[in-house]
Design an enzyme around this catalytic site. Structure first.
Site, mmCIF file in Angstrom:
data_model
loop_
_atom_site.group_PDB
_atom_site.id
_atom_site.type_symbol
_atom_site.label_atom_id
_atom_site.label_comp_id
_atom_site.label_asym_id
_atom_site.label_seq_id
_atom_site.Cartn_x
_atom_site.Cartn_y
_atom_site.Cartn_z
ATOM 1 N N HIS A 184 0.814 -1.213 0.000
ATOM 2 C CA HIS A 184 0.000 0.000 0.000
ATOM 3 C C HIS A 184 0.850 1.267 0.000
ATOM 4 O O HIS A 184 0.439 2.291 -0.560
ATOM 5 C CB HIS A 184 -0.927 0.005 1.218
ATOM 6 N N GLU A 426 -11.311 -14.726 -19.392
ATOM 7 C CA GLU A 426 -10.190 -14.880 -18.459
ATOM 8 C C GLU A 426 -9.872 -16.336 -18.163
ATOM 9 O O GLU A 426 -8.962 -16.629 -17.377
ATOM 10 C CB GLU A 426 -10.484 -14.126 -17.150
ATOM 11 N N ASP A 450 -5.883 -12.697 -15.020
ATOM 12 C CA ASP A 450 -6.246 -14.077 -14.717
ATOM 13 C C ASP A 450 -6.038 -14.987 -15.920
ATOM 14 O O ASP A 450 -5.722 -16.171 -15.754
ATOM 15 C CB ASP A 450 -7.694 -14.157 -14.229
#
Length: 554
Positions: A184, A426, A450
């Site tokens: 983060h 995906e 993905d």
């Protein structure tokens, strides 16, 4: 030439300035022989203060239109977490000093999260550590902030998200010993446009204050005591970056296209309604992926139809004349929800997630579909289905859409019964069956993140296999080409909404494969728009051939 330290990740840009060693405020000292009731009263007061500070930070980020506001909302919830509260209370009642009790319970919770397989939950381990520091800060009370000289390069062991956004705007950049490329702290640095490097190692902590540092966020390096030649090169790069920003800003209102005029629409990926404004400011021509998960996470009950309707309507208000592709709930057992108990799965990425979860909870799906059909009367709403593997999956969803429309019609509610219903490509199964899916789908969108994971059989969060996870692998490119070919033959549009779509180096090949639109983080749009404007259709096709590996074995 000075010493170069290599980091694990960076936030783009160059910064030059004197090192300033950042020190965290001292931890409060517990009163000797403090009664448990007094210690717990201090603990609860610290919880309230820390949660209030974190929510204020969230509002500050939200006012700037940044999605990172959600992070601080989530940390505020962790501050008040029942497991944390009960654990600290039990240790204090057993006679453990309050500060030590907080550190013990936070460390236990952090260890549990760090061992989980899912990268989303592993990130929560870092959140938990940050929450512990916020509680200790609140216990210590208000302390004077250090006076950081303008233009300084912050040097620290690590920075919590709250500490990162609290840095004054006159800081030139920062470098930390710890941290990783997906943490983060570095995400917030990117959002603020602050050049930074994380994961540099302990050597950075031995640099004396005032030492000249050159932080290169693009290369994830820190140069200690750069010589004149290095500084001259850095200044030239800074000037080039400024010139590039000015060039790209001039393209903001121009549609995405190749040099010879072939259109390639550039859309934005967003995760909250507030980000629609950022998309517009960066010249997006639409939204190619509106992730709806924010509506469902970090709450005790699912969002109702009206709440969802309001969120979708807010995006239309920012981009009233643009297509908005809204993905239905894409979540699974790796992100447990209080109101959605799911059994643990050995491999959640191959388990109940995306549309499969909607099949198990059609009540949640119906609520979301009704909200989407209602808002579709106000703008160009497209509905996208995640984790589709077979035509039967799509047929089930289309039947559900019909049920939702019938329910609204019976209730006399204004709605559009037939917005475009498309598929997120995906899974390899969806690629192989793309010709059959295209008979039912209104559009395709490649979920390259993905698709790469499933095609290459590599968990994209696996630390030791990171080098094997490449969204630009020829195998992935060939999957994209197969899907694009099926879409062309069926006459339906196809785009991409994975990270590959925001890579200026990949954009020519994606255009060359015939993709109609590329969707990406809003900040990536100007660079991709400029790159496409530099090439012709023939050059794009040549780039596609190279990506497919057609020229590797001449």
């Amino acid at each position: 030439m000075g010493v170069v330290l290599q980091g694990a990740g960076g936030a783009a840009g160059l910064a030059f300035g004197p090192a300033y060693r950042w020190q965290r405020a001292a931890v409060a000292v517990d009163p000797p022989h403090e009664p448990p009731d007094a210690a717990l009263a201090r603990f609860h007061a610290a919880q309230r203060a820390a949660a209030s500070r974190l929510r204020a930070l969230a509002e500050r980020q939200r006012a700037s239109g940044l999605r990172e506001a959600d992070l601080f909302d989530a940390q505020a919830l962790l501050v008040e977490d029942e497991t944390l509260t009960d654990g600290v209370t039990a240790l204090v009642l057993e006679g453990e000093p309050l500060t030590q009790a907080i550190q013990t319970v936070v460390a236990q919770m952090q260890a549990v999260l760090a061992e989980l397989d899912d990268p989303y939950l592993r990130e929560r381990a870092a959140d938990m550590a940050a929450v512990g520091l916020e509680l200790l800060r609140a216990l210590a009370g208000d302390q004077a902030s250090p006076t950081i000289p303008p233009g300084a390069i912050i040097v620290a062991d690590d920075l919590t998200p709250a500490e990162t956004v609290d840095l004054p705007h006159h800081v030139a950049g920062f470098a930390t010993a710890g941290g990783g490329p997906t943490g983060h702290t570095i995400i917030l640095a990117r959002a603020r446009g602050v050049p930074a490097v994380v994961g540099v190692g302990e050597a950075i902590l031995h640099v004396p204050d005032g030492t000249s540092l050159l932080v290169d966020g693009d290369a994830a390096t820190v140069l200690i005591d750069p010589d004149e030649a290095a500084l001259q090169a850095a200044q030239e790069r800074i000037a080039a970056l400024q010139a590039a920003r000015q060039r790209r800003a001039a393209l903001r209102d121009r549609s995405g296209q190749l040099r010879d005029g072939r259109p390639v629409a550039l859309w934005a990926n967003i995760g909250r309604p507030a980000e629609a404004r950022l998309a517009r400011e960066h010249g997006a021509e639409g939204v190619g992926l509106f992730r709806t998960e924010f509506l469902f996470l970090d709450r005790a009950t699912p969002p109702d139809e009206d709440e969802q309707y309001a969120a979708y309507r807010a995006v239309l208000a920012e981009l009233p004349d643009c297509p908005i592709v809204i993905r239905t709930l894409d979540i699974g057992g790796d992100k447990p929800l209080p109101y959605l108990p799911l059994p643990p799965e050995a491999n959640p990425f191959l388990g109940v997630r995306g549309l499969r979860l909607s099949m198990q909870r059609p009540d949640l799906f119906q609520t979301q579909l009704r909200a989407l059909l209602r808002v579709a009367v106000h703008g160009d709403i497209w509905i996208m289905l995640p984790m589709v593997a077979t035509p039967a999956d799509l047929a089930w969803a289309r039947a559900q859409l019909g049920e939702a429309a019938a329910a609204l019609a019976a209730a006399g509610v204004d709605h559009r019964p037939d917005p475009p219903l498309g598929v997120m490509i995906e899974t390899p199964a969806a690629v192989v069956l793309a010709d059959q899916l295209a008979r039912q789908a209104a559009f395709f969108s490649i979920g390259s993140n993905d698709l790469a994971q499933y095609t290459l059989a590599v968990d994209r969060g696996h630390a030791t296999l990171a080098a094997r996870y490449r969204a630009d692998d020829p195998a992935v490119w060939r999957m994209i080409e197969l899907a694009a070919r099926a879409a062309r033959q069926a006459g339906i549009p196809i785009g991409i909404c994975g990270e590959l779509g925001g890579d200026p180096n990949a954009a020519p090949a994606l255009a060359g494969l015939g993709l109609d639109e590329l969707s990406m983080a809003p900040a990536s749009i100007p660079a991709v728009k400029e790159r496409l404007a530099q090439i012709t259709w023939a050059e794009a096709q040549a780039a596609a051939a190279r990506a497919l590996g057609a020229e590797e074995q001449g």
